[in-house]
Design a protein around this motif. Structure first.
Motif, short mmCIF file in Angstrom:
data_model
loop_
_atom_site.label_atom_id
_atom_site.label_comp_id
_atom_site.label_asym_id
_atom_site.label_seq_id
_atom_site.Cartn_x
_atom_site.Cartn_y
_atom_site.Cartn_z
N ASN A 167 127.95 31.81 -24.30
CA ASN A 167 128.81 31.80 -23.10
C ASN A 167 130.32 31.71 -23.57
N ALA B 184 134.85 30.19 -9.78
CA ALA B 184 134.34 31.05 -10.94
C ALA B 184 134.07 32.47 -10.48
N LEU C 211 133.03 34.31 -18.38
CA LEU C 211 133.08 33.60 -17.17
C LEU C 211 134.81 33.02 -16.90
N THR D 135 133.78 36.47 -12.92
CA THR D 135 133.54 37.23 -14.45
C THR D 135 134.54 38.29 -14.38
N SER E 81 134.10 31.62 -22.01
CA SER E 81 134.80 31.41 -20.81
C SER E 81 136.31 31.38 -20.74
N VAL F 213 139.34 29.19 -19.10
CA VAL F 213 139.57 28.31 -18.15
C VAL F 213 141.10 28.10 -17.84
#
Length: 203
Positions: free
Chosen positions: A103, A65, A58, A67, A105, A107
């Motif tokens: 998950n 957001a 992500l 992917t 991610s 960021v």
């Protein structure tokens, strides 16, 4: 004699300062990496046996957001699986109703910063005619800073909140530093966050 001694001490101090290393500038890329882990202290991790992981990373940037699955992303996901299996969890597909979901991610947050120049409206080093100090007009300078980090989260699929239809995060980790986007540091990064989370081990 006292003046000479003081001068010698001052010169020696300056010499030491000029020879000393800047502790920040002298860090290697790997040494800049920082690992932050948090966990639910009430969680009983031995109740979890199986886990699954997302098939892509992500990507969150300023609240937006999407992917991605780059080679770097793939390396991170594979290394997470390897560490989870070493801790005793069995990797299964999402369709097999795993106890744990993971998950991963990336960021990024970008900030607009404002600084007032000069910091003071009076410049004390300049004197005009008649001994009066002249000031410089203030102005504002704008610049952007951006920070990125990895966020790895472990969700409790075994005990969902059926009312809110949410899953509780029982562990998460942040990875920050200069080398987070380089594949050569993936093993070190992922191994480190699990290495400092020994309470996750179930075997």
């Amino acid at each position: 004699m006292l003046k000479k001694a003081s001068l010698f001490i001052l010169m020696a101090g300056i010499g030491l300062m000029s020879c000393s290393k800047d502790p920040i500038s002298d860090l290697s890329t790997e040494e800049t990496l920082v690992y932050i882990t948090n966990h639910d202290k009430a969680a009983n991790y031995t109740q979890y046996k199986t886990f699954s992981i997302v098939d892509s990373v992500l990507v969150v940037e300023n609240g937006r957001a999407g992917t991605a699955l780059t080679e770097l992303d793939r390396d991170v996901l594979i290394r997470i699986i390897s560490n989870m299996e070493k801790l005793g969890y069995k990797y299964v597909s999402p369709k097999s109703k795993p106890d744990i979901g993971i998950n991963a991610s990336w960021v990024t947050n970008t900030y607009l910063n404002v600084v007032q120049q000069p910091l003071s409206s009076y410049y004390g080093g300049y004197w005009g005619g008649g001994g009066y100090g002249y000031g410089y007009p203030n102005y504002y300078q704008y610049y952007q800073t951006s920070e990125s980090y990895w966020l790895i989260s472990m969700l409790d699929f075994k005990n969902p909140n059926t009312v809110d239809k949410t899953f509780k995060v029982v562990w998460d980790a942040q990875i920050r530093g200069a080398g987070i986007g380089e594949r050569q540091y993936v093993d070190t990064m992922v191994d480190s966050i699990f290495g400092q989370s020994g309470y996750l081990k179930i075997n």
